[in-house]
Structure formats: structure tokens, C-alpha cells
Motif scaffolding. Structure first.
Motif, short mmCIF file in Angstrom:
data_model
loop_
_atom_site.label_atom_id
_atom_site.label_comp_id
_atom_site.label_asym_id
_atom_site.label_seq_id
_atom_site.Cartn_x
_atom_site.Cartn_y
_atom_site.Cartn_z
N ASP A 148 1.07 -0.92 -0.11
CA ASP A 148 0.09 -0.06 0.02
C ASP A 148 0.92 1.25 -0.06
O ASP A 148 2.19 1.28 0.56
CB ASP A 148 -0.72 0.08 1.03
CG ASP A 148 -2.23 0.77 0.87
OD1 ASP A 148 -3.08 0.42 0.79
OD2 ASP A 148 -1.88 2.09 0.97
N ASP A 194 0.23 3.97 1.44
CA ASP A 194 -0.23 4.67 2.67
C ASP A 194 0.37 3.66 3.83
O ASP A 194 -0.42 2.61 4.04
CB ASP A 194 -1.33 5.22 2.85
CG ASP A 194 -1.76 5.85 3.99
OD1 ASP A 194 -0.80 6.05 4.91
OD2 ASP A 194 -2.83 6.32 4.54
N ALA A 195 1.53 4.06 4.43
CA ALA A 195 2.10 3.11 5.37
C ALA A 195 0.75 2.92 6.65
O ALA A 195 0.90 1.92 7.32
CB ALA A 195 3.33 3.73 6.15
N ASP A 196 0.00 3.85 7.05
CA ASP A 196 -0.78 3.92 8.23
C ASP A 196 -1.97 2.94 7.83
O ASP A 196 -2.77 2.38 8.61
CB ASP A 196 -1.51 5.04 8.12
CG ASP A 196 -0.46 6.28 8.79
OD1 ASP A 196 0.44 5.64 9.42
OD2 ASP A 196 -0.84 7.62 8.82
N ALA A 197 -2.30 2.65 6.48
CA ALA A 197 -3.29 1.46 6.16
C ALA A 197 -3.00 0.23 6.76
O ALA A 197 -3.95 -0.48 6.99
CB ALA A 197 -3.47 1.49 4.81
N ARG A 230 -2.36 -0.50 9.42
CA ARG A 230 -2.95 -0.52 10.94
C ARG A 230 -4.17 -1.65 10.79
O ARG A 230 -4.33 -1.93 12.07
CB ARG A 230 -3.36 0.81 11.49
CG ARG A 230 -2.24 1.86 11.58
CD ARG A 230 -2.54 3.16 12.25
NE ARG A 230 -1.36 3.85 12.42
CZ ARG A 230 -1.50 5.30 12.69
NH1 ARG A 230 -2.88 5.60 13.07
NH2 ARG A 230 -0.51 6.05 12.93
N ARG A 231 -4.80 -1.57 9.65
CA ARG A 231 -5.91 -2.44 9.45
C ARG A 231 -5.79 -3.80 9.75
O ARG A 231 -6.43 -4.79 9.98
CB ARG A 231 -6.45 -2.30 8.19
CG ARG A 231 -7.33 -0.81 7.93
CD ARG A 231 -7.99 -0.91 6.61
NE ARG A 231 -8.70 0.36 6.48
CZ ARG A 231 -8.34 1.28 5.72
NH1 ARG A 231 -6.96 1.33 5.16
NH2 ARG A 231 -8.85 2.65 5.43
N THR A 255 4.79 -6.46 4.97
CA THR A 255 4.03 -5.38 4.59
C THR A 255 5.21 -4.29 3.71
O THR A 255 6.08 -4.20 4.12
CB THR A 255 3.38 -4.17 5.38
OG1 THR A 255 4.69 -4.03 6.75
CG2 THR A 255 2.28 -5.10 6.47
N THR A 294 5.59 -0.83 1.71
CA THR A 294 4.87 0.62 1.50
C THR A 294 5.64 1.12 -0.01
O THR A 294 6.52 1.05 -0.24
CB THR A 294 5.23 1.61 2.39
OG1 THR A 294 4.94 1.36 3.71
CG2 THR A 294 4.85 2.94 2.02
#
Length: 221
Positions: free
Chosen positions: A30, A32-35, A37-38, A47, A49
Motif C-alpha cells: 500500500d 499509505d503506511a498507515d493503512a 494498521r488495519r 508489508t 510501502t
């Protein structure tokens, strides 16, 4: 299997957990690295980025050893470019892309890339619940030749063998849903009240198949 998923939204994260729970290794990409968190703290996969159509990013995700690739980001262009890259450059045999634009989905299916057209899929499922008469196409093969449609079944078919309906209609029952559970019919399967039947058809026979299933069988009332 090792599966690479591009897109860590609700679909991507749910798919990742489903695959991991089945014992597969998973990598999620993804921008967006914050994504990520899901995925939660229990996710054991990789993961990465970056953009899913970037070759270096795909390699970090293990695309060169991947058995399957799913493009489920929010962008049609990104999904189809990354799906083609995975299949044509890295030779991944199982590739699927989520597409919002139904017209694009039809084009990509003809190129041999299985797609899930989100709007069409959702609308078709709603239609099946709201308007049970007629038939709704739920699958079409990449060559646009064979499809699976839900057919309305006349009440007089209840208690009759599924194979009797197949013989009368000249088409196979791909599966049926009984009490909310998908079931593969066998030679001894009998149509029960409340069954939803899904049949394999081609465009030239769909009208005949629908007509046969929606009218009483020979000897019925």
C-alpha cells in the motif's frame, strides 16, 4: 501458497487475514503506511510501502515466488496495471483485479484477467434479493462465452431430482444454495423448497433454460 495483495483497505486487509488463517503466506502493498494498521498486531505477513505497479516494490513483496496476486486498491488504473505486470512480467498464474468501472471490467476479462466489478457485483446481489423473478448473471468466463445465472424454479420442481431439471433444460446446475449454504448437487440431489439454483449457460440457451426452470415439469401441476 504465497499471495501478494495490492491495497490494504477493508477488502485487502480482510483478504489478507482470510488467506493467512488458511495457512498461506501473505504480503500486502500500500502507498499509505498507515493503512497497515488495519492488519492488526497479529498479522505475520510482509508489508511493503509503495506502488503496486513498481517492479522493485513487487519484488520486495515476493512477487517472484508468488502463486497469486490480488489488486484491490481504490484505483482502477493502478489495479489493472499491477495485475498485468504480475501476470505478464513476473509470470504469476493466478491474478485478479477489483474494477469499479463495469465497462473496463468487461475489456480486461476479454484480455484474460479475472475481475470483480464492485458496482456490478453489489447491484446484482441486491437485485437477486429484491426481484427474484428472471435471472441474474453472477459470473462470466474471461472469453465471455459461459456464464452462471440464478434461475427461478417453479414450485412444481420441488421434490424432483436436480438431474431431471438439468435434462429438461439442457444445462448443468453449477451449485445450489440451501438454507444459506452453497452445495454442489449430486446424482441423488432433489430440489427442495427455498433452494436457489445457479446454472451454467451460454447466451444462446439462457432464455430456454430460464423458461424450462420457471414452468411446471412434464407431469406437474
Amino acid at each position: 501458497m504465497h499471495v501478494v495483495i495490492m491495497g490494504c483497505g477493508r477488502v485487502g486487509s480482510t483478504l489478507a487475514h482470510s488467506l493467512e488463517s488458511r495457512g498461506h503466506s501473505v504480503a500486502v502493498i500500500d502507498q499509505d503506511a498507515d493503512a497497515f494498521r488495519r492488519l492488526g498486531p497479529d498479522f505475520a505477513g510482509i508489508t511493503v510501502t509503495g506502488a503496486g505497479f513498481d517492479g522493485d516494490v513487487l519484488r520486495q513483496a515476493g512477487i517472484e515466488r508468488a502463486d497469486a496476486f490480488a489488486a484491490v486498491s481504490s484505483g482502477d488504473n493502478s489495479n489493472i496495471i499491477s495485475a498485468r505486470l504480475a501476470r505478464e512480467t513476473f509470470g504469476v498464474s493466478r491474478v485478479a483485479a477489483r474494477i469499479y468501472d463495469q465497462r473496463r471490467a468487461q475489456v480486461y476479462e476479454r484480455l484474460g484477467i479475472p475481475t470483480v466489478a464492485t458496482v456490478r457485483w453489489t447491484a446484482d446481489r441486491m437485485l437477486r434479493h429484491l426481484v427474484p423473478e428472471g435471472n441474474v448473471e453472477i459470473f462470466r468466463d474471461p472469453t465471455s462465452t459461459v456464464s452462471i445465472v440464478e434461475v427461478p424454479v417453479h414450485k412444481d420442481w420441488v421434490g424432483r431430482p436436480v438431474h431431471a431439471l438439468e435434462e429438461a433444460a439442457g444445462a448443468r446446475v453449477a451449485y445450489l444454495i440451501r438454507f444459506g449454504i452453497g452445495t454442489l448437487p449430486t446424482t441423488s440431489s432433489v430440489v427442495q423448497e427455498g433452494d436457489q439454483l445457479f446454472m451454467l449457460v451460454t447466451d444462446d440457451i439462457v432464455a430456454t433454460v430460464t423458461s424450462v426452470a420457471s414452468t411446471p415439469p412434464e407431469g406437474g401441476h
